[in-house]
Design an enzyme around this catalytic site. Structure first.
Site, short mmCIF file in Angstrom:
data_model
loop_
_atom_site.label_atom_id
_atom_site.label_comp_id
_atom_site.label_asym_id
_atom_site.label_seq_id
_atom_site.Cartn_x
_atom_site.Cartn_y
_atom_site.Cartn_z
N LYS A 15 65.79 -66.61 12.51
CA LYS A 15 66.09 -67.06 11.15
C LYS A 15 65.29 -66.30 10.08
CE LYS A 15 64.53 -71.28 10.83
NZ LYS A 15 63.44 -71.48 9.86
N ARG A 91 64.51 -79.58 5.91
CA ARG A 91 64.21 -79.81 7.31
C ARG A 91 64.57 -81.24 7.70
NH1 ARG A 91 61.06 -75.34 8.74
NH2 ARG A 91 59.75 -75.72 10.53
N ARG A 124 61.72 -66.63 23.56
CA ARG A 124 61.39 -65.73 22.43
C ARG A 124 60.05 -66.13 21.80
NH1 ARG A 124 66.78 -65.10 18.66
NH2 ARG A 124 68.25 -64.37 20.23
N ARG A 130 52.49 -66.15 18.06
CA ARG A 130 51.89 -66.65 16.83
C ARG A 130 50.88 -67.74 17.18
NH1 ARG A 130 56.24 -68.68 12.67
NH2 ARG A 130 55.55 -70.72 13.37
N ARG A 141 57.90 -78.86 18.51
CA ARG A 141 58.69 -78.45 17.35
C ARG A 141 60.18 -78.48 17.65
NH1 ARG A 141 55.00 -74.22 16.65
NH2 ARG A 141 56.55 -72.61 16.33
P1 ADP Z 1 58.92 -72.82 12.72
O1 ADP Z 1 60.36 -72.61 12.35
O2 ADP Z 1 58.51 -72.06 13.94
O3 ADP Z 1 58.51 -74.26 12.73
P2 ADP Z 1 58.05 -72.28 10.02
O4 ADP Z 1 57.32 -71.08 9.55
O5 ADP Z 1 59.40 -72.52 9.45
O6 ADP Z 1 58.07 -72.11 11.61
O7 ADP Z 1 57.17 -73.58 9.78
C1 ADP Z 1 55.87 -73.70 10.30
C2 ADP Z 1 55.39 -75.15 10.10
O8 ADP Z 1 55.36 -75.45 8.69
C3 ADP Z 1 56.28 -76.21 10.70
O9 ADP Z 1 56.02 -76.46 12.05
C4 ADP Z 1 55.94 -77.43 9.81
O10 ADP Z 1 54.73 -78.01 10.20
C5 ADP Z 1 55.74 -76.80 8.44
N1 ADP Z 1 56.97 -76.81 7.61
C6 ADP Z 1 57.66 -75.72 7.14
N2 ADP Z 1 58.72 -76.08 6.41
C7 ADP Z 1 58.71 -77.43 6.38
C8 ADP Z 1 59.55 -78.43 5.78
N3 ADP Z 1 60.65 -78.10 5.06
N4 ADP Z 1 59.24 -79.73 5.98
C9 ADP Z 1 58.17 -80.08 6.70
N5 ADP Z 1 57.34 -79.21 7.30
C10 ADP Z 1 57.59 -77.90 7.14
#
Ligand code: ADP
Length: 185
Positions: A15, A91, A124, A130, A141
């Site tokens: 993504k 989300r 992946r 990370r 997650r």
């Molecule tokens: P991933 O898709 O691997 O979770 P992201 O970079 O999108 O990685 O997000 C990392 C973390 O940031 C998430 O696990 C969450 O804790 C937080 N986060 C990001 N975007 C949101 C959101 N829209 N609402 C709540 N938490 C978020």
């Protein structure tokens, strides 16, 4: 407001990579809420301090905080002028409701779900290394994704704004599929 796009997809679906390509191609501003939160953590801001523990545990940052951050960012002049591609937001359905409200009621032009099966994304993520990608937080997650984010697909579907794109294949193949959807808007 110009083009407003949302990209959805499991963690590890590619993504972020595709979002950057799409943003560049269509000249919209790429907003990754994960990147914004990580920047806040690095900068040691109050938000960063609060977000860090939540992110380390693989949990979601609270809706009120996230909605506040995104509302403020979407109001900025660059996005008003060039449009936006949201990556990582919404989300939850509460965030989707808030986004529709912020954008003036009807939501983004399209939400594209980049579809990659769970087994493939787990593999992946384990190889990208990370800091928050341990087997435990990955499982957590993905579980959260199914529980909280998958209902978003229904949310967008019901409003006629959902497109599903197969996320398997080369970067170029996936990008071409995304462009076909966006060019149709
Ligand atoms: P991933 O898709 O691997 O979770 P992201 O970079 O999108 O990685 O997000 C990392 C973390 O940031 C998430 O696990 C969450 O804790 C937080 N986060 C990001 N975007 C949101 C959101 N829209 N609402 C709540 N938490 C978020």
């Amino acid at each position: 407001m110009p083009l407003t796009l949302v990209i959805l997809g499991r963690q590890g679906s590619g993504k972020g990579t595709q979002a950057a390509l799409v943003a560049e191609h269509y000249g919209v501003i790429h907003i990754s809420t994960g990147d914004m939160l990580r920047a806040a953590v690095d900068a040691g801001t109050e938000l960063g301090l609060r977000a860090q523990a939540v992110m380390d545990a693989g949990d979601l940052v609270g809706d009120d905080i996230m909605i506040g951050i995104v509302r403020e960012r979407l109001g900025a002049a660059d996005i008003q002028a060039h449009g936006v591609l949201l990556d990582g937001f919404p989300r939850t359905t509460a965030q989707a409701d808030a986004l529709a409200h912020i954008l003036g009621g009807s939501g983004p032009d399209v939400a594209v779900n980049l579809d990659v099966p769970i087994a493939e994304v787990t593999q992946r993520m384990l190889t990208r290394g990370r800091a928050d990608d341990t087997e435990e937080t990955i499982a957590r997650r993905l579980e959260l994704y199914e529980a909280e984010t998958a209902p978003l697909l229904d949310w967008f579907e019901q409003r006629g704004r959902l497109a599903v794109v197969d996320g398997l294949g080369t970067e170029d193949e996936v990008f071409a599929r995304l462009c076909r959807i966006i060019d149709d808007i």
